[in-house]
Write an enzyme that holds these catalytic residues in place. Structure first.
Site, PDB file in Angstrom:
ATOM      1  N   THR A 358       0.836  -1.202   0.000  1.00 43.19           N
ATOM      2  CA  THR A 358       0.000   0.000   0.000  1.00 43.19           C
ATOM      3  C   THR A 358       0.867   1.248   0.000  1.00 43.19           C
ATOM      4  OG1 THR A 358      -0.109   0.416   2.389  1.00 43.19           O
ATOM      5  CG2 THR A 358      -1.602  -1.253   1.508  1.00 43.19           C
ATOM      6  N   ASP A 359       0.278   2.358  -0.402  1.00 37.70           N
ATOM      7  CA  ASP A 359       0.932   3.639  -0.189  1.00 37.70           C
ATOM      8  C   ASP A 359       0.939   3.920   1.308  1.00 37.70           C
ATOM      9  OD1 ASP A 359       2.123   6.124  -0.694  1.00 37.70           O
ATOM     10  OD2 ASP A 359       0.968   6.389  -2.529  1.00 37.70           O
ATOM     11  N   TRP A 360       1.591   4.989   1.707  1.00 35.57           N
ATOM     12  CA  TRP A 360       1.935   5.194   3.112  1.00 35.57           C
ATOM     13  C   TRP A 360       0.758   5.732   3.949  1.00 35.57           C
ATOM     14  CZ3 TRP A 360       5.110   2.529   0.912  1.00 35.57           C
ATOM     15  CH2 TRP A 360       6.432   2.299   1.318  1.00 35.57           C
TER      16      TRP A 360
END
Length: 644
Positions: A358-360
Site C-alpha cells: 500500500t501507499d503510506w
C-alpha cells in the site's frame, strides 16, 4: 578452498558472465561476506551463514537450494509475530555516527522515529524506507552494514530491505528526496521530453549502481501515472500525459534498475496502480480535502497502459494509490481497500503475483500538533477500526502496509479468528521471495571502500547535468534571440545566481541598464486551505500567475527584451507572459549553470513538451480529468518544441 565456496563463487561468476550490460559491483562478493558477517560457520567441509545459530546448514541458508525451497523452509520456522512484522514497512532514521541505534545529528521527525534496532527487536520488522540521510553517502553505507550486522543477531537472521523514493533529480518539489552526494538528473518529464529509451536505461543503471553502493535495494519508483489533470501536484514524478510514451520509457527504466537479475539489481515498486493522474480538480488524495479520482471521459483503461508495460518487464512490486476510483467498481473505496482493483484486476486479469504494498499511512491517524490530526487515507472506510482497515486491505489482495508499524493488528486479527495464518503466508512468501532474489540472505553487505568511487562519479554527474540541459524545451524565440552570444551583452537577472551568470555576460543591477533580462520562474501553485502542515507544501491550485505577480512580471517584460525560463513541475498557464517574452524556454529540473549553458549556446535544447500547456484556467476546468491533451486551443500542444 572448500567445495561449498568453490560452488558459491562459480555461481556468482556465472551470474556476472550473463550480465554484460551491468557494471560489476561488490554485492555478490564472497570475500566481503567473510569480512563482514558474524555468523559464518564451517562444518563438514561447508561454509555458510548460520543465520539461526543452530550449527546446521538449513535449507534457507543454502545458496545452492532453489528459492522456493528456501522460502518454504524459512516460512516454516517463522512465528506469527515475525510474519506480522514483515508485513510492514516504515521510515527509520540514519544516525550520523553510522550506528543502527544511534541518534547523532537527527533533527525534526527523524529524531522522533524508532531506530531500526528498536523496530527489529520490538516489532520484528525487516523492511524500512529512508528519507533524510547524512550528506556523506559513506555514513549511510556504514549505517546500512551495521544494521545488517544487527539483523544477523535476530532469531532467524532475516536481513533487512532498505527502500527509498527518488534521489537522483534536480528538483524543487517535496517528492524527490535529497540528492546529496548522488548524481542529479532532470525530472521524469524531462526524460519524456527527450523520449530516448537508451538514455532512460543509462540513467536507471546509474541509479542502480549508486543505490547498490550504499545498500538501497528497493526503489519506491518509477511513478508512471499520467498527467491528464494538469493541476495534480505530483506531475513532476511522472513521465507524461501520453500513455504510449510513458509505456515505452518505463520498460528501460525498470530494466536498468532491476538488472538482468535482482541479485545485482534494485527491486522496483512501480506506482500508483491503476494510475493516479485523474484527481478531481487536481487535489491529491494524500489528504481528506481531495474530491475523488474521476473518469468523465470513460478513460479508465487508458491509464493502465503504462502498467501493462511494467508487467512485461517483471516489476518486482506494485503500489496502489490513495484515491477512490469513483463509480468504477462495486464499492467506492480507496485502491488498496478495493478488491476489484487489487484482486480482480491486478491479480486475476494481469496475473500479477509480485508484492503489492500500500501507499503510506492507510491505517493509523497521526497527531500533527496540538489541534491537528492527519487522518489515515482510509477513504471510503473511515468508520472502520484500525484492525478492520488492515483486514480489508489484506482481503483486497495486498501484501504489505506502507508507512505503518502496527504488526499487533495482524496478530489480533489472527487471534480473533478474522484472519488465517495461511492467508498471511501467501504474502510472506512473496516478500521472502523478493529478499532471496535480491541475494540479501547470501550477502547483504556493501563495500564501504567503493562508495566514493561509485556514488556521484564524475561521469555520472556529467550525464546528469547533460539531461538537465538537453531536456529543456524552447517554446518561443523571437528574432532568433537565443542562443545569446557570450560576453557580449549586459543582462538583468531575477531568481538566478549572479556569479553563475557572470561567467557568460555582464550582470547589471537595473533592467534599464540591460540589453536583456533573464528571469527564472516556477509554475504557479497555491496552497490548499488546511491545518495539515505537510499539505501546505503540495503544489495544488491554479496554474496561472495572479494579478499582482503577473503585473510585476509583465512590467519587466515590457521594459527590456526578456528571456523567461520556467520550471514545469506542472503545466503552466502563461499566455500573457508568452506573448510579452522575447524568448521562452522550459526546464524540468535544471541548475542555474545548466540553464546558462543552454541560453548561451554551449548546449542546444532538444526537449518536446511531454504535456500540453493550456491557454487559460477556463480551458483547464473544462477539460476531462482522465483524457490526455484535450484542452481547447492549447497555448502549446503536446510534443511542441523548437531548437537552435
Amino acid at each position: 578452498m572448500n567445495k561449498s565456496i568453490i560452488v558459491f563463487l562459480a555461481l556468482l561468476l556465472f551470474s556476472s558472465c550473463n550480465e554484460p550490460k551491468q557494471k560489476e559491483t561488490n554485492t555478490s562478493n564472497f570475500e566481503l561476506v567473510t569480512q563482514k558477517s558474524k555468523v559464518l560457520l564451517e562444518k563438514d567441509d561447508l561454509t555458510f551463514r548460520d543465520l539461526n545459530g543452530n550449527g546446521q546448514l538449513d535449507i534457507y541458508e543454502d545458496v545452492n537450494q532453489p528459492i522456493e525451497a528456501r522460502v518454504n523452509d524459512l516460512l516454516s520456522q517463522m512465528t506469527l509475530e515475525e510474519k506480522a512484522g514483515m508485513m510492514f514497512i516504515n521510515g527509520a532514521p540514519v544516525s550520523a555516527d553510522g550506528k543502527p541505534d544511534g541518534n547523532e545529528g537527527l533533527e525534526g521527525p527523524a529524531s522522533r522515529m524508532a531506530s531500526v534496532v528498536e523496530n527489529m527487536n520490538d516489532l520484528k520488522m525487516t523492511h524500512f524506507n529512508i528519507w533524510s540521510i547524512p550528506a556523506d553517502p559513506n555514513v549511510f553505507a556504514k549505517w546500512y552494514n551495521n544494521s545488517q550486522l544487527f539483523a544477523e543477531k535476530t532469531r532467524l537472521g532475516i536481513p533487512i530491505t532498505i527502500a527509498s523514493d527518488p534521489r537522483h533529480h534536480f528538483s524543487n518539489t517535496i517528492f524527490s528526496l535529497s540528492a546529496k552526494g548522488f548524481a542529479q538528473f532532470c525530472e521524469m518529464p524531462g526524460f519524456a521530453a527527450l523520449g530516448d529509451e537508451n538514455l532512460v536505461e543509462e540513467f536507471a543503471n546509474i541509479v542502480r549502481e549508486e543505490y547498490l553502493a550504499v545498500g538501497i535495494r528497493e526503489a519506491l519508483h518509477p511513478q508512471i501515472d499520467l498527467a491528464t489533470e494538469p493541476r495534480w501536484s505530483r506531475i513532476s514524478g511522472n513521465f507524461s500525459e501520453d500513455a504510449e510514451l510513458t509505456a515505452r520509457l518505463v520498460k528501460p527504466y525498470i530494466r536498468g534498475l532491476q538488472g538482468e537479475k535482482l541479485s545485482n539489481g534494485v527491486a522496483c515498486m512501480t506506482k500508483h496502480f491503476p494510475g493516479g493522474g485523474p484527481q478531481k480538480e487536481g487535489l491529491d488524495p494524500h489528504f481528506s480535502f481531495q474530491k475523488g479520482q474521476i473518469y468523465p471521459g470513460d478513460n479508465f483503461d487508458y491509464h493502465l497502459i503504462p502498467f501493462e508495460a511494467a508487467f512485461e518487464v517483471n516489476t518486482a512490486a506494485i503500489m496502489p494509490y490513495y484515491g477512490v476510483p469513483t463509480d468504477q467498481t462495486d464499492e467506492n473505496v480507496a485502491m488498496a481497500y478495493n478488491k476489484t482493483i487489487i484482486t480482480t484486476l491486478l491479480r486475476e486479469k494481469y496475473k500479477y503475483d509480485g508484492v503489492v504494498c500500500t501507499d503510506w499511512g492507510l491505517i493509523t491517524d497521526r497527531p500533527m500538533g496540538p489541534d491537528v490530526v492527519w487522518k489515515a487515507r482510509a477513504w471510503g472506510v473511515e468508520d472502520l477500526s484500525a484492525a478492520d482497515r488492515a483486514l480489508k486491505i489484506i482481503e483486497a489482495g495486498c501484501d504489505q502496509f506502507g508507512g505503518e508499524n502496527r504488526p499487533e493488528l495482524i496478530i489480533q486479527l489472527v487471534n480473533e479468528g478474522k484472519l488465517t495464518e495461511e492467508r498471511i503466508d501467501v504474502s510472506i512468501k512473496r516478500l521472502l521471495k523478493q529478499k532471496f532474489e535480491l541475494g540479501l540472505f547470501d550477502n547483504p553487505f556493501v563495500d564501504e571502500t567503493k562508495v566514493d568511487e561509485i556514488v556521484g562519479s564524475e561521469a555520472s554527474r556529467a550525464l546528469g547535468e547533460k539531461t538537465q540541459k538537453i531536456s529543456m524545451t524552447l517554446l518561443k524565440n523571437d528574432n532568433s534571440t537565443l542562443p545569446l552570444e557570450q560576453k557580449k551583452f549586459k543582462v538583468y537577472i531575477e531568481n538566478i545566481d549572479s556569479l553563475t551568470v557572470a561567467n557568460y555576460a555582464e550582470v547589471v543591477a537595473a533592467p534599464e541598464a540591460a540589453d536583456f533580462a533573464i528571469i527564472r520562474l516556477n509554475t504557479p501553485w497555491y496552497p490548499a486551505e488546511t491545518n495539515v502542515p505537510f499539505a501546505k507544501g503540495f503544489h495544488h491550485g491554479d496554474l496561472d500567475f495572479k494579478s499582482d505577480e503577473k503585473r510585476r512580471i509583465l512590467d519587466l517584460l515590457n521594459k527590456v527584451p526578456t528571456i523567461v525560463d520556467i520550471y514545469l513541475d506542472r503545466p503552466a498557464v502563461i499566455p500573457e507572459i508568452t506573448n510579452a517574452a522575447t524568448a521562452l524556454i522550459a526546464n524540468f529540473g535544471a541548475s542555474d549553470k545548466s540553464v546558462c549553458e543552454v541560453l548561451f549556446g554551449n548546449t542546444a535544447p532538444q526537449g518536446k513538451l511531454p504535456f500540453e500547456l493550456p491557454v487559460s484556467m477556463k480551458a483547464v476546468e473544462n477539460q476531462k480529468t482522465d483524457v490526455p491533451y484535450d484542452s481547447e486551443n492549447p497555448l502549446f500542444k503536446f510534443g511542441f518544441g523548437l531548437t537552435y
